[in-house]
Design a protein around this motif. Structure first.
Motif, PDB file in Angstrom:
ATOM      1  N   ARG A 160      39.966  25.210  47.051  1.00  0.00           N
ATOM      2  CA  ARG A 160      40.330  25.701  48.380  1.00  0.00           C
ATOM      3  C   ARG A 160      39.806  27.101  48.657  1.00  0.00           C
ATOM      4  O   ARG A 160      39.188  27.356  49.679  1.00  0.00           O
ATOM      5  CB  ARG A 160      41.863  25.695  48.521  1.00  0.00           C
ATOM      6  N   SER A 161      40.080  28.030  47.726  1.00  0.00           N
ATOM      7  CA  SER A 161      39.755  29.427  48.006  1.00  0.00           C
ATOM      8  C   SER A 161      39.478  30.160  46.704  1.00  0.00           C
ATOM      9  O   SER A 161      39.863  29.699  45.619  1.00  0.00           O
ATOM     10  CB  SER A 161      40.924  30.092  48.749  1.00  0.00           C
ATOM     11  N   ASN A 162      38.798  31.298  46.799  1.00  0.00           N
ATOM     12  CA  ASN A 162      38.515  32.124  45.634  1.00  0.00           C
ATOM     13  C   ASN A 162      39.602  33.180  45.457  1.00  0.00           C
ATOM     14  O   ASN A 162      40.383  33.455  46.368  1.00  0.00           O
ATOM     15  CB  ASN A 162      37.150  32.798  45.779  1.00  0.00           C
ATOM     16  N   MET A 163      39.616  33.795  44.280  1.00  0.00           N
ATOM     17  CA  MET A 163      40.653  34.765  43.953  1.00  0.00           C
ATOM     18  C   MET A 163      40.022  36.058  43.451  1.00  0.00           C
ATOM     19  O   MET A 163      39.043  36.034  42.698  1.00  0.00           O
ATOM     20  CB  MET A 163      41.585  34.186  42.885  1.00  0.00           C
ATOM     21  N   VAL A 164      40.605  37.192  43.876  1.00  0.00           N
ATOM     22  CA  VAL A 164      40.215  38.505  43.368  1.00  0.00           C
ATOM     23  C   VAL A 164      41.368  39.011  42.520  1.00  0.00           C
ATOM     24  O   VAL A 164      42.469  39.269  43.039  1.00  0.00           O
ATOM     25  CB  VAL A 164      39.910  39.490  44.517  1.00  0.00           C
ATOM     26  N   PHE A 165      41.141  39.107  41.205  1.00  0.00           N
ATOM     27  CA  PHE A 165      42.188  39.526  40.271  1.00  0.00           C
ATOM     28  C   PHE A 165      41.899  40.951  39.824  1.00  0.00           C
ATOM     29  O   PHE A 165      40.824  41.241  39.303  1.00  0.00           O
ATOM     30  CB  PHE A 165      42.229  38.585  39.070  1.00  0.00           C
TER      31      PHE A 165
END
Length: 837
Positions: A160-165
């Motif tokens: 669905r979507s990317n993540m910035v950790f």
């Protein structure tokens, strides 16, 4: 707009965007001072404000007020106003009471209280902006403390979507502020996740032991579909500033691989605009899919460090060495693109990470070329052969052999009985021509994938010489087609993919095909029958016989057996054969030729002749009347040893020229010469032919008469005359009378290889003891074999153990650059040339 101007405009726009993160002490006063009544009456729904309530300001609170005032400008850019509320002495309300004075600041959205901040947590501008944005984005930025929480968020985002950790050692720091500002700008595009737990950073696979500095990882969850696998992560190598985070997210949002169809000097991507290099993987259409996988593999390794583009040689006219397989473009103005030859994908990564590597690689290339030239000049054991050179150049290309069954001495005969038609390639895994044909064979397998009743297989004669001997295979490579293990047909045409595919498809139909009715015969001439050949357009030959012409019919059937797989032949000999022959004005025995799907049918009388005579006649008559000469079909026309009348053209010939040449070709008595044409754009080797004929390149089109088999004289049709049937016939009469002077005379020297050919069979018979040949044996008893290497030094195709009947597995995708030479292959280099070769 130039690339330099593009980068300047981009940088200027970006600096304007980020200028709000730099506080300016000398700016106009943005801190409002209001009474409690004025403040609460001014609150607007949905608008955030940070308020500090105080009575008389004590000296100890003055530093805090300075920081609050300095943060007003930065917070204003995020829609947050900063207000100092002056409380009357008599006001003892919730916010103006003595207990709260000079100890807390309050964040409101409209008239709703969002968060209370102790003033000692708001110690500078960075902490104020970070904490305020963190509170406002509380529902958008997830804070995690355990690995399980992080994995749950990842799994929910997959596909669905990317993540910035982001990991920050503590909240309220400059790095925390930078992450929050990035989340404010990109929160609708990516899911931001924050932690201050150092152990969680280690659990994500971060190898760096120093947890005192902040880290940021971009997690590619949108492309992940397997819940069992973590999202692929790309770490940001720079310190956490708003500028660096924005730059990193721009790079993560760029296409993984850019496909280029123009001069690479004109290419500009976001990587070049951000000061990063761009790596070009050079490809070609035949190996596009493999090269695309290689480019993606390299792009993942260099993500955030450099861009990767796939540059097609077929779409761009590059004036570079054909052996170059990688190009590097730097963001520096005026620096030319470097074209390099690399051995493996690891060198591409090193090339980007170590700029000094470029000069070293170029120096090594020059030294290798000198050493190779010296070896080629001194080593008389190496055959000067273009096939050997091409196989050596492509030695690291792994072939997709999954659809080709490996046959052994144990499985050969049983496999022939399982399928209606079994195609068998007999080859040697270390011999250059065999390996070149094996490449075409894999393409044929791809074309015929799913075709019922056809099985493609192969026998390595180096492993199984007994099978090849029993099948009377005296030369390598050889292709045979077996019908249920009984009758076999040997292929003796060109080794190209199209020719092999056509041969296999034609061999599926009986030759000659016996037709039962006139309707079937008419449909056959129109190309409608049999249905297996509907997609293959060939000249259809139909033999028409009466009951009194049995001798000619038997010769025709024998000729069909010889030509099976090479031509389409039908036969009609029913009682009403006379009616069919009268329609086309011939008398049995006769041959009907249908060209162009039956639009024109020619009738030829068949005299009482032998099967071999019929074979020669059919081969000639099935050729095109005015053919376009190519490398593939030239041998068919040379075998008749007739003079050539060739029209050389730089592209397609005009309709008028085609019409006149066709009239000439149809009207010539007994086809005394071959009238044809050659397209230099389609067959560039024709330029070399013209240079051999003439001292200088003539203007095109040019008509040439050459007799390769008698004297080798070359005559050029007068350029001042138009190409018409009458003009050409008149000119040919002058040639016959000896009234024309030849433009040149070709050498009578035979075309022979510079060295004797290898006696492969003799080499196999006298194999050295450490290379034992074997016949039948039980499974598991196979001795270890070390077959000779290809002339290039490496075995071009890795063979599974000989008894393995399923095809070899393909190597990991992305590790090779199959489209160019030498191939990029991140695997161990193999030994030197075999002493026998």
């Amino acid at each position: 707009m130039s690339a330099q101007k593009d980068r300047w405009v981009f940088s200027f726009s970006f600096l304007l965007f980020c200028a709000s993160s730099i506080p300016t002490r000398g700016s106009m006063r943005l801190l409002q001072e209001l009474s409690p009544q004025e403040y609460f009456s001014s609150l607007q729904a949905g608008r955030a404000s940070l308020a500090y309530f105080s009575h008389n300001v004590s000296p100890g609170a003055q530093p805090f007020l300075e920081q609050i005032e300095d943060s007003a400008e930065a917070l204003q850019d995020y829609g947050v106003s900063v207000v100092k509320v002056n409380c009357p002495k008599e006001d003892v309300s919730r916010y103006c009471g003595k207990e709260n004075a000079v100890r807390k600041a309050y964040l409101f959205r409209g008239n709703m209280l969002i968060r209370e901040f102790p003033t000692d947590a708001l110690f500078d501008v960075n902490s104020i902006v970070a904490n305020v944005l963190f509170a406002l984005l509380f529902n958008e930025v997830k804070y995690v403390e355990t690995l399980a929480d992080l994995q749950n968020i990842e799994n929910a985002l997959k596909g669905r979507s990317n993540m910035v950790f982001a990991y920050v050692p503590a909240t309220g720091t400059a790095e925390h502020r930078a992450v929050m500002e990035a989340a404010f700008a990109y929160g609708t595009v990516h899911q931001f996740v924050l932690t201050t737990e150092a152990t969680l950073l280690k659990d994500t696979g971060n190898d760096e032991s120093d947890v005192s500095s902040a880290r940021l990882l971009f997690c590619h969850c949108q492309q992940a579909t397997d819940l069992a696998e973590p999202c692929r992560r790309t770490a940001m190598g720079q310190t956490l500033t708003m500028l660096n985070i924005h730059r990193h997210l721009k790079l993560m949002g760029a296409p993984l691989v850019t496909e280029v169809a123009e001069d690479p000097e004109k290419v500009s991507t976001v990587h070049l605009q951000l000061g990063l290099p761009l790596v070009f993987i050079l490809s070609q259409k035949e190996t596009y899919e493999a090269d695309r996988r290689t480019a993606e593999f390299v792009a993942w390794q260099l993500l955030g460090k450099a861009g990767v583009a796939l540059l097609s040689r077929d779409l761009v006219d590059l004036n570079i060495l054909l052996r170059s397989n990688v190009a590097l473009k730097t963001p520096d103005e005026g620096v030319p693109i470097k074209y390099l030859v690399l051995e493996d994908t690891d060198e591409v990564i090193t090339l980007v990470e170590n700029k000094n590597k470029i000069e070293q690689i170029q120096e090594d290339e020059e030294e290798d070329e000198e050493d190779e030239d010296e070896k080629e000049n001194n080593n008389q054991d190496i055959q000067d052969d273009q096939v050997v050179e091409a196989v050596s150049r492509d030695k690291k290309r792994e072939l997709p052999l999954e659809q080709i069954l490996v046959l052994t001495e144990e499985t050969f005969h049983s496999a022939l009985l399982e399928t209606a038609r079994t195609v068998v390639l007999f080859y040697a895994s270390w011999e250059a021509v065999s390996l070149a044909v094996l490449r075409s064979y894999t393409e044929v397998a791809d074309h015929l994938k799913g075709t019922r009743g056809v099985l493609l297989s192969r026998v390595n004669c180096w492993d199984w010489p007994g099978v090849c001997t029993k099948e009377n295979v005296t030369q390598l490579p050889t292709i045979k087609i077996y019908e249920k293990g009984e009758r076999s047909v040997m292929y003796n045409g060109m080794w190209g993919t199209e020719e092999l595919t056509s041969f296999i498809m034609l061999s599926r139909v009986s030759c000659p095909l016996k037709l039962a009715t006139i309707d079937e015969a008419e449909g056959y001439l129109r190309g409608e029958f049999p249905s297996e050949l509907s997609s293959h357009h060939h000249t259809s030959l139909l033999g028409v016989f009466s009951t009194a012409t049995s001798e000619a019919r038997e010769a025709f059937e024998e000729a069909g057996n010889i030509l099976s797989g090479h031509v389409t032949m039908g036969m009609y000999f029913e009682d009403d054969a006379l009616a069919l022959s009268r329609k086309y004005a011939v008398s049995p025995p006769a041959l009907l030729l249908a060209r162009s799907g039956g639009r024109s049918v020619e009738g030829i009388a068949l005299s009482k002749q032998s099967a071999q005579d019929m074979v020669r006649m059919i081969r000639y008559e099935s050729l095109d009347i005015f053919p376009e000469i190519t490398v593939q079909n030239l041998p068919r026309y040379l075998q008749f040893r007739k003079p050539f009348l060739i029209l050389f053209s730089d592209g397609d010939i005009s309709q008028m020229e085609s019409k006149e040449m066709l009239k000439l070709a149809k009207g010539r008595p007994q086809q005394a010469f071959v009238a044809c044409w050659l397209n230099l754009k389609k067959t560039p080797v024709g330029r070399g032919v013209l240079k051999a004929y003439f001292a200088t390149m003539p203007s095109l089109p040019v008509l040439v008469w050459v007799n390769l088999h008698a004297g080798g004289q070359v005559f050029k049709f007068p350029s001042e005359q138009s190409i018409t049937e009458m003009n050409i016939l008149s000119w040919l009469e002058k040639l016959k009378a000896g009234l024309e002077i030849p433009s040149s005379t070709l050498s009578e020297e035979d075309w022979k290889p510079p060295l004797p050919a290898y006696d492969f069979l003799q080499m196999m018979e006298t194999a050295v003891p450490e290379l034992p040949l074997h016949t039948s044996h039980r499974r598991g008893d196979t001795p270890e074999r070390h077959p000779p290497e290809s002339p290039g030094g490496d075995t071009a195709v890795r063979e599974e153990p000989a008894q393995e009947t399923k095809a070899e597995k393909v190597g990991s995708p992305g590790r090779d650059l199959r489209g160019t030479a030498p191939r990029l292959a991140a695997r161990e280099k193999q030994g030197k040339r075999h002493s026998k070769l």
